[in-house]
Design an enzyme around this catalytic site. Structure first.
Site, mmCIF file in Angstrom:
data_model
loop_
_atom_site.group_PDB
_atom_site.id
_atom_site.type_symbol
_atom_site.label_atom_id
_atom_site.label_comp_id
_atom_site.label_asym_id
_atom_site.label_seq_id
_atom_site.Cartn_x
_atom_site.Cartn_y
_atom_site.Cartn_z
ATOM 1 C CG ASP A 172 -47.263 -67.593 -38.396
ATOM 2 O OD1 ASP A 172 -46.172 -67.738 -37.823
ATOM 3 O OD2 ASP A 172 -47.871 -68.913 -38.575
ATOM 4 C CG ASP A 180 -49.014 -72.773 -34.907
ATOM 5 O OD1 ASP A 180 -49.187 -71.685 -35.405
ATOM 6 O OD2 ASP A 180 -47.875 -73.442 -35.159
#
Length: 536
Positions: free
Chosen positions: A349, A427
């Site tokens: 990420d 997420d």
């Protein structure tokens, strides 16, 4: 087949963020009639009034036949004390503004046939300009001429832009509830499986029939993350082709997930499962009707996916169902696998959000460009720029991998286009897999207080709050896993260490050794030390 679809779709799920804009409102009137249009301005120029009542009204002078790069051919008497509209081109915004200012104009509007971008200049130029400056669409000015003709009056104002929008609270609520429900569902399924084992139902067969998968090999985790990296890079280079494949997969996977979620709720409520016999086979009427509803919802989303006004409701509904079903069916076998997977995805990420802008041509991170589509402008300047098409355009396709909630305080969204607060499915799913493992571990140790599950959910909530706080303070998007992974992993490890159960929590169980003779890791008759640890 369904498991393959889930994995492929997960490879396309990326975290993303919110974008700040600098739109304002142009109110053109004549007598009692008025019409409002979208304009783009820059806070570094002379600020606009925050309210319509406080804005000063000026007559509008049409100078669209001129570029106003110099004062030749323009009489000061014509523009003095008035707002002027000129065409974009040939010279800089500051040059036009200085010419208009020297002629005595009070406001400068620049009509554009190109996309409206935030007008900018060198820092030394800003103090020289003392009049408001903004860009408007040329087609909007033509429309105003057709409606009002001559004698138009204008007001420019920019209502305060709320950085903390209520939509953030909605996004936070969706994410926390989804993670909590997904973890609870995973734990409940594990408890049902163990009860089936105790009754001689065959736990291994039951798990296989339910389509559940378990990640138990570090090598498989590494390969999975490498596939995600490859998928993201492919999406960046071949977005226009792969986006339709992902949309089709999402329709199929989300319809299946929605069916599983609603069917589980109806089963829990004891709804009737009336069956009819078709060619010697029993077919559930409830399942048929439910499948028809879920498929219809997915099809409606697929057909109207670019209708921003309302389709976000269906996308969020399907997204929640997808995340819940994924957390219930894909399980991590032990805390070691959780640490490896979440740590690798954290690096993934951060790299694709913060590092890749140094390698891309337009300075936009690969993660943001793929998640928001090729038209993801504004991120290249950390959200301080905005770009609005000058002419109506066909909506660009976007990956259905984010929760979307309209910004409730986006006062100009009806004029300049809707603005959304968004959160990537990744997420929710990635930390959710750890929450699901904690929930299952509570079942294995017969924890009546569900200490691991509850503490991990609280850690996720705190991580999300920190993510939004940093995003609002920095004014730029954040890779949420940068905060969620440490919060959830460290909290889970601390709870296990405090309770003296780290060895069991780290080892967990594996899909390979899980069979009908499996007992909870710690029985009800634990040692005195373990019983005391329950209070920790």
């Amino acid at each position: 087949m369904e498991e393959v679809v889930r994995v492929v779709l997960l490879l396309a799920i990326f975290s993303t963020s919110q974008v700040n804009c600098q739109e304002a409102i142009l109110r053109i009137s004549k007598g009692s009639e008025y019409k409002e249009f979208c304009i783009v301005h820059n806070h570094s120029w002379t600020p606009l009034s925050p309210t319509l009542d406080a804005a000063v009204q000026y007559p509008l002078v049409n100078l669209t036949s001129s570029l106003l790069c110099n004062a030749s051919g323009v009489s000061p008497d014509v523009v003095k004390g008035k707002a002027v509209v000129v065409m974009r081109g040939d010279c800089t915004f500051s040059e036009k503004a200085l010419v208009a200012q020297n002629l005595g104009a009070t406001t400068l509007l620049i009509a554009s046939n190109k996309s409206l971008i935030t007008p900018s200049a060198n820092d030394s130029e800003y103090p020289k300009v003392q009049i408001p400056l903004a860009l408007m669409r040329y087609r909007d000015f033509v429309e105003a001429q057709q409606v009002f003709g001559e004698g138009m009056q204008v007001k420019l104002y920019a209502p305060p832009y709320a950085k903390i929008d209520p939509s953030i609270a909605v996004i936070l609520l969706i994410s926390v509830l989804t993670v909590s429900l997904g973890g609870f569902w995973s734990g409940a399924s594990e408890r049902d499986r163990l009860n089936s084992v105790a009754l001689g139902g065959g736990g291994g067969d039951n798990k296989g029939d339910s389509g559940e998968l378990s990640l138990y090999s570090p090598l498989k985790v590494v390969i999975f993350v490498a596939m995600m990296c490859g998928m993201l890079v492919l999406m960046y280079f071949f977005y226009n082709i792969l986006v339709y494949i992902i949309i089709a997969i999402f329709c199929f996977a989300s319809a299946s997930a929605l069916f599983s979620c609603i069917d589980a709720v109806m089963e829990k409520c004891g709804c009737s499962t009336l069956s009819v016999s078709v060619q010697g086979k029993n077919v559930s009427v409830r399942s048929l009707l439910l499948a028809a509803v879920c498929i219809s919802i997915a099809v409606v989303w697929g057909v109207y996916r670019n209708e921003d006004r309302w389709i976000w409701i269906l996308q969020d509904l399907l997204g929640i169902a997808f995340c819940l079903n994924f957390m219930k069916t894909i399980s991590l076998s032990n805390f070691k696998i959780c640490v490896i997977l979440l740590s690798l995805l954290l690096l993934y990420d951060v790299f694709f959000v913060f590092i890749t802008p140094f390698f891309t041509k337009n300075g936009v991170s690969i993660m943001v460009q793929v998640a928001l589509g090729p038209d993801a402008s504004g991120e290249k300047t950390q959200g301080n720029m905005v770009e609005i098409p000058a002419e109506p355009q066909a909506p660009s396709e976007k990956l259905p991998v984010v929760m979307r909630v309209p910004r409730f305080s986006a006062w100009a969204q009806n004029l300049c286009g809707m603005q959304f607060s968004i959160l990537g499915y990744g997420d929710i799913i990635v930390p959710g897999l750890l929450v699901a493992y904690c929930s299952r571990f509570d079942v294995w140790i017969n924890s009546s207080k569900k200490i691991y599950f509850v503490s991990c959910c609280i850690a996720y909530l705190l991580g999300m709050i920190l993510t939004f706080a940093v995003m609002l303070l920095s004014g730029m998007g954040q890779p949420a896993l940068l905060y969620l992974v440490p919060f959830t992993l460290i909290t889970s490890a601390v709870v296990a260490g405090c309770r003296g159960e780290m060895k069991q929590f780290w080892a967990g169980t594996t899909y390979e050794v899980l069979d009908s003779t499996r007992e909870p890791l710690l029985s009800e008759g634990r040692t005195g030390r373990s019983v005391e640890a329950e209070r920790c």
